[in-house]
Scaffold this motif. Structure first.
Motif, PDB file in Angstrom:
ATOM      1  N   SER A  48       0.823  -1.212   0.000  1.00  0.00           N
ATOM      2  CA  SER A  48       0.000   0.000   0.000  1.00  0.00           C
ATOM      3  C   SER A  48       0.859   1.265   0.000  1.00  0.00           C
ATOM      4  O   SER A  48       1.829   1.372   0.758  1.00  0.00           O
ATOM      5  CB  SER A  48      -0.896  -0.016   1.243  1.00  0.00           C
ATOM      6  OG  SER A  48      -1.336   1.260   1.588  1.00  0.00           O
ATOM      7  N   ILE A  49       0.480   2.210  -0.840  1.00  0.00           N
ATOM      8  CA  ILE A  49       1.134   3.527  -0.852  1.00  0.00           C
ATOM      9  C   ILE A  49       0.968   4.195   0.517  1.00  0.00           C
ATOM     10  O   ILE A  49       1.905   4.826   1.052  1.00  0.00           O
ATOM     11  CB  ILE A  49       0.550   4.416  -1.959  1.00  0.00           C
ATOM     12  CG1 ILE A  49       0.972   3.897  -3.331  1.00  0.00           C
ATOM     13  CG2 ILE A  49       0.982   5.880  -1.781  1.00  0.00           C
ATOM     14  CD1 ILE A  49       2.443   4.084  -3.655  1.00  0.00           C
ATOM     15  N   TYR A  58       3.271   6.108   5.530  1.00  0.00           N
ATOM     16  CA  TYR A  58       3.291   6.015   6.990  1.00  0.00           C
ATOM     17  C   TYR A  58       4.708   5.698   7.473  1.00  0.00           C
ATOM     18  O   TYR A  58       5.212   6.311   8.431  1.00  0.00           O
ATOM     19  CB  TYR A  58       2.321   4.936   7.466  1.00  0.00           C
ATOM     20  CG  TYR A  58       2.419   4.638   8.941  1.00  0.00           C
ATOM     21  CD1 TYR A  58       1.689   5.375   9.870  1.00  0.00           C
ATOM     22  CD2 TYR A  58       3.270   3.636   9.419  1.00  0.00           C
ATOM     23  CE1 TYR A  58       1.799   5.121  11.232  1.00  0.00           C
ATOM     24  CE2 TYR A  58       3.388   3.375  10.769  1.00  0.00           C
ATOM     25  CZ  TYR A  58       2.651   4.117  11.675  1.00  0.00           C
ATOM     26  OH  TYR A  58       2.774   3.872  13.020  1.00  0.00           O
ATOM     27  N   ALA A  59       5.348   4.751   6.806  1.00  0.00           N
ATOM     28  CA  ALA A  59       6.710   4.374   7.196  1.00  0.00           C
ATOM     29  C   ALA A  59       7.659   5.560   7.059  1.00  0.00           C
ATOM     30  O   ALA A  59       8.458   5.845   7.969  1.00  0.00           O
ATOM     31  CB  ALA A  59       7.183   3.210   6.336  1.00  0.00           C
ATOM     32  N   ALA A  60       7.589   6.266   5.939  1.00  0.00           N
ATOM     33  CA  ALA A  60       8.485   7.404   5.710  1.00  0.00           C
ATOM     34  C   ALA A  60       8.266   8.506   6.742  1.00  0.00           C
ATOM     35  O   ALA A  60       9.231   9.096   7.249  1.00  0.00           O
ATOM     36  CB  ALA A  60       8.272   7.934   4.291  1.00  0.00           C
ATOM     37  N   ARG A  61       7.002   8.785   7.057  1.00  0.00           N
ATOM     38  CA  ARG A  61       6.685   9.845   8.032  1.00  0.00           C
ATOM     39  C   ARG A  61       7.205   9.507   9.425  1.00  0.00           C
ATOM     40  O   ARG A  61       7.554  10.396  10.203  1.00  0.00           O
ATOM     41  CB  ARG A  61       5.165  10.044   8.132  1.00  0.00           C
ATOM     42  CG  ARG A  61       4.554  10.876   7.054  1.00  0.00           C
ATOM     43  CD  ARG A  61       3.159  11.365   7.455  1.00  0.00           C
ATOM     44  NE  ARG A  61       2.331  10.338   8.054  1.00  0.00           N
ATOM     45  CZ  ARG A  61       1.532   9.514   7.375  1.00  0.00           C
ATOM     46  NH1 ARG A  61       1.494   9.602   6.056  1.00  0.00           N
ATOM     47  NH2 ARG A  61       0.791   8.626   7.983  1.00  0.00           N
ATOM     48  N   ASN A  62       7.239   8.233   9.736  1.00  0.00           N
ATOM     49  CA  ASN A  62       7.570   7.813  11.099  1.00  0.00           C
ATOM     50  C   ASN A  62       8.987   7.270  11.248  1.00  0.00           C
ATOM     51  O   ASN A  62       9.303   6.610  12.243  1.00  0.00           O
ATOM     52  CB  ASN A  62       6.558   6.767  11.570  1.00  0.00           C
ATOM     53  CG  ASN A  62       5.187   7.369  11.823  1.00  0.00           C
ATOM     54  OD1 ASN A  62       4.917   7.918  12.880  1.00  0.00           O
ATOM     55  ND2 ASN A  62       4.306   7.297  10.819  1.00  0.00           N
ATOM     56  N   SER A  72      12.340   5.652  -3.074  1.00  0.00           N
ATOM     57  CA  SER A  72      12.413   7.103  -3.229  1.00  0.00           C
ATOM     58  C   SER A  72      12.120   7.823  -1.925  1.00  0.00           C
ATOM     59  O   SER A  72      12.517   8.973  -1.734  1.00  0.00           O
ATOM     60  CB  SER A  72      11.428   7.571  -4.311  1.00  0.00           C
ATOM     61  OG  SER A  72      10.084   7.533  -3.837  1.00  0.00           O
ATOM     62  N   LYS A  73      11.437   7.139  -1.014  1.00  0.00           N
ATOM     63  CA  LYS A  73      11.104   7.709   0.293  1.00  0.00           C
ATOM     64  C   LYS A  73      12.108   7.300   1.370  1.00  0.00           C
ATOM     65  O   LYS A  73      11.916   7.590   2.562  1.00  0.00           O
ATOM     66  CB  LYS A  73       9.710   7.242   0.722  1.00  0.00           C
ATOM     67  CG  LYS A  73       8.569   7.800  -0.117  1.00  0.00           C
ATOM     68  CD  LYS A  73       8.294   9.243   0.260  1.00  0.00           C
ATOM     69  CE  LYS A  73       7.061   9.779  -0.404  1.00  0.00           C
ATOM     70  NZ  LYS A  73       6.735  11.153   0.050  1.00  0.00           N
ATOM     71  N   GLY A  74      13.166   6.605   0.952  1.00  0.00           N
ATOM     72  CA  GLY A  74      14.190   6.191   1.914  1.00  0.00           C
ATOM     73  C   GLY A  74      13.809   4.968   2.729  1.00  0.00           C
ATOM     74  O   GLY A  74      14.365   4.738   3.807  1.00  0.00           O
ATOM     75  N   VAL A  75      12.887   4.156   2.217  1.00  0.00           N
ATOM     76  CA  VAL A  75      12.445   2.950   2.921  1.00  0.00           C
ATOM     77  C   VAL A  75      12.913   1.729   2.140  1.00  0.00           C
ATOM     78  O   VAL A  75      12.522   1.519   0.990  1.00  0.00           O
ATOM     79  CB  VAL A  75      10.908   2.915   3.066  1.00  0.00           C
ATOM     80  CG1 VAL A  75      10.468   1.651   3.804  1.00  0.00           C
ATOM     81  CG2 VAL A  75      10.407   4.158   3.800  1.00  0.00           C
TER      82      VAL A  75
END
Length: 572
Positions: free
Chosen positions: A124-125, A130-134, A157-160
């Motif tokens: 899921s996007i 959620y992972a990137a924000r936290n 791209s979000k560093g995850v």
């Protein structure tokens, strides 16, 4: 409905006789073993006496070394880790297994189950965001992800970073994840291909434990979760799965985890839990949370360590299951009524139904029920988030996944395997999809596939049924796909003394029969739903039966009873 009996081709008599002598067992047992690929006395000993030492080296799985290295880095540097999984039994048990395994190794690991309705199947996007924000830098994706090429690219791209633990068929391109653990990969040479998603997650934990010399006994306590996933996901119970299921059942029957123990208590199951109990009584309850509300509830139960909270969550899940049963019943009845209307073309060899008001959480069950009822490939569609979303089920021998893939120009996405699949499409593409799917099925399915099939392991006489035979058959367990409980056929049986109709409306048969050997070999059996045959049986007509064997206890006495699967009079 008329059924087609297919008797398995027996191995060469010389092989049966040789194995029978080596094992000092009946020819019937030797035949059953050879049909399951057990060719020697040594292999038979391993089959009847599985050990955990027989599990394969997890590092034989492609990318396992990369996955363990990345997990080591996350643990050593105290990164935030999130375990992500599908909302069904396999996904939630996989998430629970890795969470329980990692909770004392990682710094506060999190888990995430997508919402069936707002996020849908797969990665899921919303979860990635959620992972990137936290500040979560590693996602371990379980029971999905092998086709999530764009989603994994987005996560990077979000560093995850992403580790995938999947068991579904990959697409033409693999995601650019840190590691893609999937024995179905064409370039993966792992010795066993049919692990569940939870099974692949177990192999990751096994690899980490091996590399760090951690006590395997701690890991093996999680096998109850693996067993529940194997049974509920209907994967073959052969090879490594059979070993995992065997020891998982032992764990479930002796010392299950608190969450599973609690849901067992709500199911009213006593001793000797079987794979069938999981399939029909435990799995549906765990599944119900994701169907009616949220799969997070299932994980919360499976990882519970507080008895009061476990009871509360299990009670709510039990309530979800009651709601699921009603939805399932009502929608199935509505679908049957629609099909039976005069304008519906019942000559089609596939069923495709769409109703925007049907509950997304149960359409897979409804598809299964309609497939059983009409015995043809079935797709059930409803509306969700402006798209049509559906579940498809197949019949024995027909490759449903291939048929759906041939309609890919009308689909937004799809996934699954030969006998079950999920799909999403635009509303305006429903009719074009329906037309092409029915055309593909009509061109590729055979009349034999459209007749329910009973696979028969061996033809025997009634005097072959002995306590020793029954005891040996029990050693073939746990039973499941590709290792089903043996089905036998006996020809030319006739009524003895005591056959009668039973049931409120005389719909069932209690049989007492003899065969043509007539050597003190009368045997009793129960035939559900076959009461109408009594008029012919009572007149002494000869007929053939196919059946499984079951121990029947009554008033302190036990006997071996035939569970009749079907019967045919001679002209049939």
């Amino acid at each position: 409905m008329k059924k087609r009996w297919v008797i398995n081709t027996p191995p060469e008599w010389e092989k049966i006789d040789k194995l029978s002598k080596e094992l000092n067992c009946s020819h019937v047992i030797a035949n059953l073993l050879l049909q399951r690929g057990v060719d020697t006395a040594e292999e038979a000993h391993a089959f009847f006496n599985p050990t955990l030492n027989m599990l394969h080296d997890p590092f034989l799985m492609k990318d396992m070394d990369k996955a363990v290295l990345r997990l080591e880095k996350a643990i050593s540097t105290e990164e935030k880790v999130m375990i992500y999984g599908d909302y069904d039994v396999d996904g939630t048990t996989a998430v629970a297994l890795l969470y329980k395994y990692l909770k004392n190794k990682c710094e506060n690991p999190e888990y995430y189950i997508p919402d069936r309705y707002t996020e849908g199947y797969g990665v899921s996007i919303l979860a990635i965001d959620y992972a990137a924000r936290n500040g979560i830098s590693l996602m371990i994706v379980t029971d999905c992800g092998v086709k999530a090429v764009e989603k994994v690219r987005y996560a990077k791209s979000k560093g995850v970073d992403v580790i995938i633990c999947d068991h579904h068929t990959p697409g033409d391109e693999l995601p650019d994840a840190v590691a893609v653990l999937d024995p179905q990969r064409k370039d993966c040479h792992y010795p066993y291909r049919w692990l569940s998603g939870c099974g692949v997650s177990f192999k990751l934990a096994q690899a980490y434990s091996m590399k760090h010399n951690l006590p395997m006994a701690d890991l093996y306590k999680l096998l109850d979760l693996v067993c529940v996933s194997i049974a509920s996901d209907i994967v073959p119970i052969t090879g490594e799965n059979r070993i995992l299921a065997h020891f998982g059942l032992l764990q479930l029957n002796r010392k299950p985890s608190l969450g599973l123990k609690t849901i067992l208590s709500f199911s009213g199951i006593g001793k000797d839990l079987t794979i069938n109990d999981i399939v029909f009584r435990i799995g549906p309850k765990i599944n119900a949370a994701g169907r009616v509300e949220s799969g997070n509830k299932s994980v919360e139960l499976l990882i519970a360590d507080d008895e009061t909270r476990a009871t509360e969550v299990a009670a709510s899940i039990n309530n979800f299951n009651d709601q699921r049963k009603k939805l399932d019943h009502d929608i199935t009845e509505e679908a049957l009524e629609y099909i039976n209307q005069s304008h519906y073309d019942q000559s089609q060899k596939a069923t495709v139904l769409y109703n925007p008001n049907w509950h997304k959480g149960v359409i897979g069950i409804v598809a299964s029920r309609l497939t059983e009822y009409y015995y043809r490939p079935t797709v059930i569609l409803t509306e969700s988030n402006g798209l049509a979303t559906g579940s498809a089920r197949s019949v024995e021998g027909f490759d449903l996944y291939y048929a759906i893939s041939q309609c890919s120009e009308f689909l937004e996405n799809y996934g699954g395997h030969k006998y079950a699949a999920g799909l999403t499409l635009r509303l305006e593409n429903i009719e074009p999809f329906k037309a092409k799917f029915q055309k593909i099925v009509s061109e590729t399915i055979t009349e034999e596939m459209l007749t329910p099939q009973i696979n028969i392991d061996a033809q025997i006489k009634l005097n072959d049924i002995t306590p020793d035979l029954y005891a040996m058959i029990q050693k073939f367990a746990p039973f499941g796909p590709n290792n089903t409980i043996p089905v036998f056929m006996t020809e030319n049986v006739t009524n003895f003394i005591g056959s009668k109709q039973v049931g409120r409306n005389n719909e069932h048969l209690k049989l007492v029969v003899v065969d043509d050997t007539r050597v003190c070999n009368d045997r009793s059996g129960i035939a559900f739903g076959m009461g109408e045959a009594f008029s012919r049986i009572s007149k002494g007509e000869y007929f053939d039966i196919c059946y499984t064997l079951q121990e029947n206890e009554f008033m302190g006495k036990s006997d071996i009873q035939m569970m009749i699967r079907d019967l045919k009079f001679k002209e049939e």
